[in-house]
Motif scaffolding. Sequence first.
Motif, PDB file in Angstrom:
ATOM      1  N   GLN A   3       0.831  -1.196   0.000  1.00 51.84           N
ATOM      2  CA  GLN A   3       0.000   0.000   0.000  1.00 51.84           C
ATOM      3  C   GLN A   3       0.867   1.246   0.000  1.00 51.84           C
ATOM      4  O   GLN A   3       1.918   1.289   0.640  1.00 51.84           O
ATOM      5  CB  GLN A   3      -0.900   0.018   1.225  1.00 51.84           C
ATOM      6  N   GLU A   4       0.383   2.269  -0.686  1.00 61.65           N
ATOM      7  CA  GLU A   4       1.075   3.550  -0.708  1.00 61.65           C
ATOM      8  C   GLU A   4       1.107   4.134   0.702  1.00 61.65           C
ATOM      9  O   GLU A   4       0.126   4.065   1.430  1.00 61.65           O
ATOM     10  CB  GLU A   4       0.336   4.493  -1.654  1.00 61.65           C
ATOM     11  N   PHE A   5       2.246   4.647   1.097  1.00 60.62           N
ATOM     12  CA  PHE A   5       2.460   5.289   2.399  1.00 60.62           C
ATOM     13  C   PHE A   5       2.364   4.311   3.577  1.00 60.62           C
ATOM     14  O   PHE A   5       2.132   4.715   4.706  1.00 60.62           O
ATOM     15  CB  PHE A   5       1.495   6.457   2.636  1.00 60.62           C
ATOM     16  N   TYR A   6       2.519   3.031   3.315  1.00 57.89           N
ATOM     17  CA  TYR A   6       2.383   2.001   4.356  1.00 57.89           C
ATOM     18  C   TYR A   6       3.354   2.248   5.511  1.00 57.89           C
ATOM     19  O   TYR A   6       4.511   2.615   5.300  1.00 57.89           O
ATOM     20  CB  TYR A   6       2.651   0.613   3.752  1.00 57.89           C
ATOM     21  N   GLU A   7       2.864   2.048   6.734  1.00 55.99           N
ATOM     22  CA  GLU A   7       3.685   2.159   7.937  1.00 55.99           C
ATOM     23  C   GLU A   7       3.815   0.764   8.557  1.00 55.99           C
ATOM     24  O   GLU A   7       2.818   0.183   9.002  1.00 55.99           O
ATOM     25  CB  GLU A   7       3.038   3.115   8.942  1.00 55.99           C
ATOM     26  N   LYS A   8       5.029   0.260   8.574  1.00 56.09           N
ATOM     27  CA  LYS A   8       5.282  -1.074   9.123  1.00 56.09           C
ATOM     28  C   LYS A   8       5.299  -1.002  10.653  1.00 56.09           C
ATOM     29  O   LYS A   8       6.001  -0.170  11.238  1.00 56.09           O
ATOM     30  CB  LYS A   8       6.619  -1.602   8.614  1.00 56.09           C
ATOM     31  N   THR A   9       4.518  -1.880  11.311  1.00 57.64           N
ATOM     32  CA  THR A   9       4.504  -1.935  12.772  1.00 57.64           C
ATOM     33  C   THR A   9       5.756  -2.641  13.260  1.00 57.64           C
ATOM     34  O   THR A   9       6.056  -3.767  12.851  1.00 57.64           O
ATOM     35  CB  THR A   9       3.254  -2.676  13.286  1.00 57.64           C
ATOM     36  N   LEU A  10       6.481  -1.976  14.159  1.00 57.49           N
ATOM     37  CA  LEU A  10       7.690  -2.557  14.745  1.00 57.49           C
ATOM     38  C   LEU A  10       7.390  -3.165  16.107  1.00 57.49           C
ATOM     39  O   LEU A  10       7.844  -4.270  16.407  1.00 57.49           O
ATOM     40  CB  LEU A  10       8.776  -1.481  14.863  1.00 57.49           C
ATOM     41  N   ASP A  32       9.605   6.807   4.764  1.00 57.42           N
ATOM     42  CA  ASP A  32      10.951   7.344   4.529  1.00 57.42           C
ATOM     43  C   ASP A  32      12.014   6.677   5.400  1.00 57.42           C
ATOM     44  O   ASP A  32      13.173   7.086   5.402  1.00 57.42           O
ATOM     45  CB  ASP A  32      10.965   8.861   4.740  1.00 57.42           C
ATOM     46  N   GLY A  33      11.610   5.656   6.197  1.00 58.31           N
ATOM     47  CA  GLY A  33      12.563   4.932   7.036  1.00 58.31           C
ATOM     48  C   GLY A  33      12.646   5.427   8.469  1.00 58.31           C
ATOM     49  O   GLY A  33      13.213   4.761   9.328  1.00 58.31           O
ATOM     50  N   ASN A  34      12.112   6.601   8.754  1.00 54.46           N
ATOM     51  CA  ASN A  34      12.094   7.099  10.129  1.00 54.46           C
ATOM     52  C   ASN A  34      11.084   6.305  10.967  1.00 54.46           C
ATOM     53  O   ASN A  34      10.206   5.642  10.431  1.00 54.46           O
ATOM     54  CB  ASN A  34      11.738   8.597  10.159  1.00 54.46           C
ATOM     55  N   VAL A  35      11.213   6.432  12.298  1.00 53.09           N
ATOM     56  CA  VAL A  35      10.328   5.724  13.224  1.00 53.09           C
ATOM     57  C   VAL A  35       9.461   6.741  13.954  1.00 53.09           C
ATOM     58  O   VAL A  35       9.933   7.826  14.314  1.00 53.09           O
ATOM     59  CB  VAL A  35      11.145   4.876  14.227  1.00 53.09           C
ATOM     60  N   SER A  36       8.196   6.392  14.157  1.00 52.56           N
ATOM     61  CA  SER A  36       7.259   7.266  14.868  1.00 52.56           C
ATOM     62  C   SER A  36       6.340   6.411  15.741  1.00 52.56           C
ATOM     63  O   SER A  36       6.375   5.177  15.666  1.00 52.56           O
ATOM     64  CB  SER A  36       6.426   8.075  13.863  1.00 52.56           C
ATOM     65  N   LYS A  37       5.557   7.055  16.577  1.00 51.76           N
ATOM     66  CA  LYS A  37       4.589   6.370  17.439  1.00 51.76           C
ATOM     67  C   LYS A  37       3.177   6.654  16.955  1.00 51.76           C
ATOM     68  O   LYS A  37       2.879   7.753  16.498  1.00 51.76           O
ATOM     69  CB  LYS A  37       4.725   6.831  18.893  1.00 51.76           C
ATOM     70  N   ARG A  38       2.299   5.656  17.102  1.00 49.51           N
ATOM     71  CA  ARG A  38       0.883   5.813  16.789  1.00 49.51           C
ATOM     72  C   ARG A  38       0.076   5.334  17.985  1.00 49.51           C
ATOM     73  O   ARG A  38       0.242   4.201  18.441  1.00 49.51           O
ATOM     74  CB  ARG A  38       0.484   4.996  15.551  1.00 49.51           C
ATOM     75  N   GLU A  39      -0.778   6.208  18.516  1.00 49.04           N
ATOM     76  CA  GLU A  39      -1.695   5.851  19.595  1.00 49.04           C
ATOM     77  C   GLU A  39      -3.013   5.463  18.934  1.00 49.04           C
ATOM     78  O   GLU A  39      -3.597   6.271  18.206  1.00 49.04           O
ATOM     79  CB  GLU A  39      -1.891   7.026  20.547  1.00 49.04           C
ATOM     80  N   ILE A  40      -3.473   4.242  19.185  1.00 43.54           N
ATOM     81  CA  ILE A  40      -4.630   3.711  18.469  1.00 43.54           C
ATOM     82  C   ILE A  40      -5.672   3.180  19.447  1.00 43.54           C
ATOM     83  O   ILE A  40      -5.353   2.404  20.352  1.00 43.54           O
ATOM     84  CB  ILE A  40      -4.207   2.581  17.503  1.00 43.54           C
ATOM     85  N   VAL A  41      -6.911   3.609  19.225  1.00 46.03           N
ATOM     86  CA  VAL A  41      -8.045   3.098  19.983  1.00 46.03           C
ATOM     87  C   VAL A  41      -8.708   2.013  19.140  1.00 46.03           C
ATOM     88  O   VAL A  41      -9.117   2.265  18.002  1.00 46.03           O
ATOM     89  CB  VAL A  41      -9.062   4.219  20.288  1.00 46.03           C
ATOM     90  N   HIS A  42      -8.798   0.794  19.706  1.00 44.06           N
ATOM     91  CA  HIS A  42      -9.517  -0.296  19.047  1.00 44.06           C
ATOM     92  C   HIS A  42     -10.927  -0.339  19.616  1.00 44.06           C
ATOM     93  O   HIS A  42     -11.124  -0.341  20.833  1.00 44.06           O
ATOM     94  CB  HIS A  42      -8.820  -1.639  19.273  1.00 44.06           C
ATOM     95  N   HIS A  43     -11.916  -0.358  18.734  1.00 45.18           N
ATOM     96  CA  HIS A  43     -13.328  -0.367  19.104  1.00 45.18           C
ATOM     97  C   HIS A  43     -14.015  -1.452  18.278  1.00 45.18           C
ATOM     98  O   HIS A  43     -13.700  -1.617  17.101  1.00 45.18           O
ATOM     99  CB  HIS A  43     -13.939   1.010  18.810  1.00 45.18           C
ATOM    100  N   PRO A  44     -14.977  -2.181  18.854  1.00 45.70           N
ATOM    101  CA  PRO A  44     -15.598  -3.283  18.114  1.00 45.70           C
ATOM    102  C   PRO A  44     -16.530  -2.853  16.983  1.00 45.70           C
ATOM    103  O   PRO A  44     -16.979  -3.690  16.203  1.00 45.70           O
ATOM    104  CB  PRO A  44     -16.395  -4.026  19.192  1.00 45.70           C
ATOM    105  N   GLY A  45     -16.814  -1.568  16.876  1.00 49.26           N
ATOM    106  CA  GLY A  45     -17.729  -1.095  15.850  1.00 49.26           C
ATOM    107  C   GLY A  45     -19.108  -0.869  16.424  1.00 49.26           C
ATOM    108  O   GLY A  45     -19.416  -1.248  17.561  1.00 49.26           O
TER     109      GLY A  45
END
Length: 181
Positions: A3-10, A32-45
């Motif tokens: 996918q375009e702009f894909y962010e691989k989870t480390l 671009d190879g840099n590392v960042s953090k993503r805060e994600i809320v999982h919800h059942p829908g």
Amino acid sequence: MKQEFYEKTLTTNLIFNGKVIDLVVKDVELPDGNVSKREIVHHPGAVAIIALTKDNKILLVKQFRKPLEKTIIEIPAGKLEKGEDPLECAKRELEEETGYKAMNLKFVTSFYTSPGFADEIIHIYFTDDIEVGEVNFDDDEFLALMEVSLQEAEQLIEQQLIHDAKTVFAIQFLKLKGGLE
């Protein structure tokens, strides 16, 4: 295909595991190879129901929303239980919250509520074929049923008493659908 702009989870770190949501923090590798953090809320829908009475009144519920610290007016809606079919959930939630049974529900669309930080998806259904059933609120749920015209609903939006995306979507859907007084 990548996918375009894909962010691989480390790494993934579970911060909170709750009754309604889970919160995780992921370290991701950016395109671009840099590392960042993503805060994600999982919800059942969830599901939400655009329901019309025989005289073209829109069923709405008034309830206090703690995150907003105020009472707002919304279309009937509810959280999916694990593995629950959205259509069955919509039937259940409409009757639980309004006391009306849907004799026929039509799928309208699904949308993500806040894709920048949450995976919650809401499935929207429409019915204009309802019959009186039985109200059955959840133990921690306090609601008041309202039946309003399309014009009254638009006024509630202007007054910011209807102040959530799913309900504004519902009103716009009904306006586009036409034929309501």
